[in-house]
Design a protein around this motif. Structure first.
Motif, PDB file in Angstrom:
ATOM      1  N   SER A   1     -13.261  -0.054 -11.892  1.00  0.00           N
ATOM      2  CA  SER A   1     -12.870  -0.108 -10.497  1.00  0.00           C
ATOM      3  C   SER A   1     -11.937  -1.293 -10.274  1.00  0.00           C
ATOM      4  N   ALA A   2     -11.151  -1.202  -9.220  1.00  0.00           N
ATOM      5  CA  ALA A   2     -10.181  -2.244  -8.924  1.00  0.00           C
ATOM      6  C   ALA A   2     -10.044  -2.405  -7.421  1.00  0.00           C
ATOM      7  N   VAL A   3      -9.593  -3.570  -7.020  1.00  0.00           N
ATOM      8  CA  VAL A   3      -9.263  -3.858  -5.627  1.00  0.00           C
ATOM      9  C   VAL A   3      -7.772  -4.148  -5.584  1.00  0.00           C
ATOM     10  N   LEU A   4      -7.068  -3.529  -4.631  1.00  0.00           N
ATOM     11  CA  LEU A   4      -5.643  -3.763  -4.437  1.00  0.00           C
ATOM     12  C   LEU A   4      -5.466  -4.463  -3.100  1.00  0.00           C
ATOM     13  N   LEU A   5      -4.771  -5.579  -3.102  1.00  0.00           N
ATOM     14  CA  LEU A   5      -4.577  -6.365  -1.884  1.00  0.00           C
ATOM     15  C   LEU A   5      -3.099  -6.433  -1.551  1.00  0.00           C
ATOM     16  N   ASP A   6      -2.762  -6.061  -0.330  1.00  0.00           N
ATOM     17  CA  ASP A   6      -1.362  -5.999   0.086  1.00  0.00           C
ATOM     18  C   ASP A   6      -1.087  -7.013   1.193  1.00  0.00           C
ATOM     19  N   GLY A   7      -0.406  -8.079   0.852  1.00  0.00           N
ATOM     20  CA  GLY A   7       0.039  -9.052   1.851  1.00  0.00           C
ATOM     21  C   GLY A   7      -1.068  -9.870   2.482  1.00  0.00           C
ATOM     22  N   LEU A   8      -2.167 -10.041   1.803  1.00  0.00           N
ATOM     23  CA  LEU A   8      -3.262 -10.865   2.322  1.00  0.00           C
ATOM     24  C   LEU A   8      -2.840 -12.330   2.235  1.00  0.00           C
ATOM     25  N   GLN A   9      -2.674 -12.985   3.370  1.00  0.00           N
ATOM     26  CA  GLN A   9      -2.071 -14.305   3.374  1.00  0.00           C
ATOM     27  C   GLN A   9      -3.045 -15.462   3.479  1.00  0.00           C
ATOM     28  N   ASN A  59       1.749 -10.254  -7.826  1.00  0.00           N
ATOM     29  CA  ASN A  59       3.048  -9.586  -7.666  1.00  0.00           C
ATOM     30  C   ASN A  59       3.037  -8.169  -8.235  1.00  0.00           C
ATOM     31  N   ALA A  60       1.934  -7.480  -8.052  1.00  0.00           N
ATOM     32  CA  ALA A  60       1.785  -6.111  -8.566  1.00  0.00           C
ATOM     33  C   ALA A  60       2.498  -5.113  -7.662  1.00  0.00           C
ATOM     34  N   ASP A  61       3.006  -4.052  -8.254  1.00  0.00           N
ATOM     35  CA  ASP A  61       3.625  -2.953  -7.516  1.00  0.00           C
ATOM     36  C   ASP A  61       2.510  -1.977  -7.142  1.00  0.00           C
ATOM     37  N   LEU A  62       1.976  -2.138  -5.949  1.00  0.00           N
ATOM     38  CA  LEU A  62       0.824  -1.343  -5.539  1.00  0.00           C
ATOM     39  C   LEU A  62       1.170   0.136  -5.358  1.00  0.00           C
ATOM     40  N   VAL A  63       2.382   0.418  -4.923  1.00  0.00           N
ATOM     41  CA  VAL A  63       2.794   1.820  -4.761  1.00  0.00           C
ATOM     42  C   VAL A  63       2.769   2.529  -6.114  1.00  0.00           C
ATOM     43  N   ALA A  64       3.290   1.881  -7.137  1.00  0.00           N
ATOM     44  CA  ALA A  64       3.288   2.469  -8.476  1.00  0.00           C
ATOM     45  C   ALA A  64       1.861   2.626  -9.005  1.00  0.00           C
ATOM     46  N   LEU A  65       1.010   1.640  -8.749  1.00  0.00           N
ATOM     47  CA  LEU A  65      -0.390   1.739  -9.184  1.00  0.00           C
ATOM     48  C   LEU A  65      -1.087   2.918  -8.523  1.00  0.00           C
ATOM     49  N   CYS A  66      -0.889   3.084  -7.238  1.00  0.00           N
ATOM     50  CA  CYS A  66      -1.518   4.188  -6.515  1.00  0.00           C
ATOM     51  C   CYS A  66      -0.992   5.535  -7.005  1.00  0.00           C
ATOM     52  N   ALA A  67       0.308   5.604  -7.238  1.00  0.00           N
ATOM     53  CA  ALA A  67       0.911   6.862  -7.706  1.00  0.00           C
ATOM     54  C   ALA A  67       0.392   7.255  -9.084  1.00  0.00           C
ATOM     55  N   ARG A  70      -5.561   8.163 -11.182  1.00  0.00           N
ATOM     56  CA  ARG A  70      -6.170   9.482 -11.341  1.00  0.00           C
ATOM     57  C   ARG A  70      -7.546   9.530 -10.700  1.00  0.00           C
ATOM     58  N   ILE A  71      -7.844   8.546  -9.864  1.00  0.00           N
ATOM     59  CA  ILE A  71      -9.132   8.501  -9.176  1.00  0.00           C
ATOM     60  C   ILE A  71      -8.899   8.486  -7.673  1.00  0.00           C
ATOM     61  N   PRO A  72      -9.900   8.843  -6.893  1.00  0.00           N
ATOM     62  CA  PRO A  72      -9.739   8.800  -5.426  1.00  0.00           C
ATOM     63  C   PRO A  72      -9.461   7.369  -4.957  1.00  0.00           C
ATOM     64  N   LEU A  73      -8.608   7.254  -3.959  1.00  0.00           N
ATOM     65  CA  LEU A  73      -8.268   5.955  -3.389  1.00  0.00           C
ATOM     66  C   LEU A  73      -8.819   5.862  -1.978  1.00  0.00           C
ATOM     67  N   ALA A  80      -6.248   1.159  11.528  1.00  0.00           N
ATOM     68  CA  ALA A  80      -6.594   2.549  11.250  1.00  0.00           C
ATOM     69  C   ALA A  80      -7.249   3.208  12.462  1.00  0.00           C
ATOM     70  N   ALA A  81      -7.045   4.511  12.580  1.00  0.00           N
ATOM     71  CA  ALA A  81      -7.648   5.277  13.655  1.00  0.00           C
ATOM     72  C   ALA A  81      -9.088   5.674  13.332  1.00  0.00           C
ATOM     73  N   GLN A  82      -9.429   5.774  12.042  1.00  0.00           N
ATOM     74  CA  GLN A  82     -10.764   6.150  11.582  1.00  0.00           C
ATOM     75  C   GLN A  82     -11.372   5.019  10.772  1.00  0.00           C
ATOM     76  N   THR A  83     -12.686   4.962  10.750  1.00  0.00           N
ATOM     77  CA  THR A  83     -13.352   4.005   9.860  1.00  0.00           C
ATOM     78  C   THR A  83     -13.436   4.610   8.465  1.00  0.00           C
ATOM     79  N   ILE A  84     -13.673   3.775   7.482  1.00  0.00           N
ATOM     80  CA  ILE A  84     -13.799   4.268   6.106  1.00  0.00           C
ATOM     81  C   ILE A  84     -15.026   5.187   5.991  1.00  0.00           C
ATOM     82  N   TYR A  85     -16.042   4.951   6.820  1.00  0.00           N
ATOM     83  CA  TYR A  85     -17.240   5.784   6.779  1.00  0.00           C
ATOM     84  C   TYR A  85     -16.970   7.172   7.338  1.00  0.00           C
ATOM     85  N   ASP A  86     -16.042   7.295   8.278  1.00  0.00           N
ATOM     86  CA  ASP A  86     -15.670   8.604   8.816  1.00  0.00           C
ATOM     87  C   ASP A  86     -14.926   9.437   7.787  1.00  0.00           C
ATOM     88  N   CYS A  87     -14.227   8.759   6.886  1.00  0.00           N
ATOM     89  CA  CYS A  87     -13.475   9.491   5.858  1.00  0.00           C
ATOM     90  C   CYS A  87     -14.406  10.046   4.819  1.00  0.00           C
TER      91      CYS A  87
END
Length: 87
Positions: A1-9, A59-67, A70-73, A80-87
């Motif tokens: 498993s992995a965590v991807l962080l985008d622009g966390l300052q 400095n990871a390319d998160l778009v490339a990692l997501c693309a 092969r696992i659900p993201l 967000a309009a929905q919570t993660i629990y609603d998904c």
């Protein structure tokens, strides 16, 4: 498993996420450009040793990692309009 962080300052938040990821058994953390420096003193202090058990990639390319994934993201956002629990 992995965590991807985008622009966390905020170094304290990054360290807390690293600490939580390590406690949850996550092995890898990928940080996009614009994310706080994972090895800065404030992040190290907030991480409380998490750096020793995680593979941290900056400095990871998160778009490339997501693309290539092969696992659900799942994503969270304060805009967000929905919570993660609603998904």
């Amino acid at each position: 498993s992995a965590v991807l962080l985008d622009g966390l300052q905020d170094p304290g938040n990054l360290g807390s996420i690293l600490r939580s990821a390590a406690a949850a058994g996550v092995k890898q953390v990928f940080c996009s450009a614009g994310t706080a420096a994972a090895w800065s003193p404030k992040v190290l202090r907030a991480g409380m040793g998490a750096h020793f058990v995680l593979d941290i990639f900056e400095n990871a390319d998160l778009v490339a990692l997501c693309a290539a994934s092969r696992i659900p993201l799942l994503a969270t956002s304060s805009h967000a309009a929905q919570t993660i629990y609603d998904c």
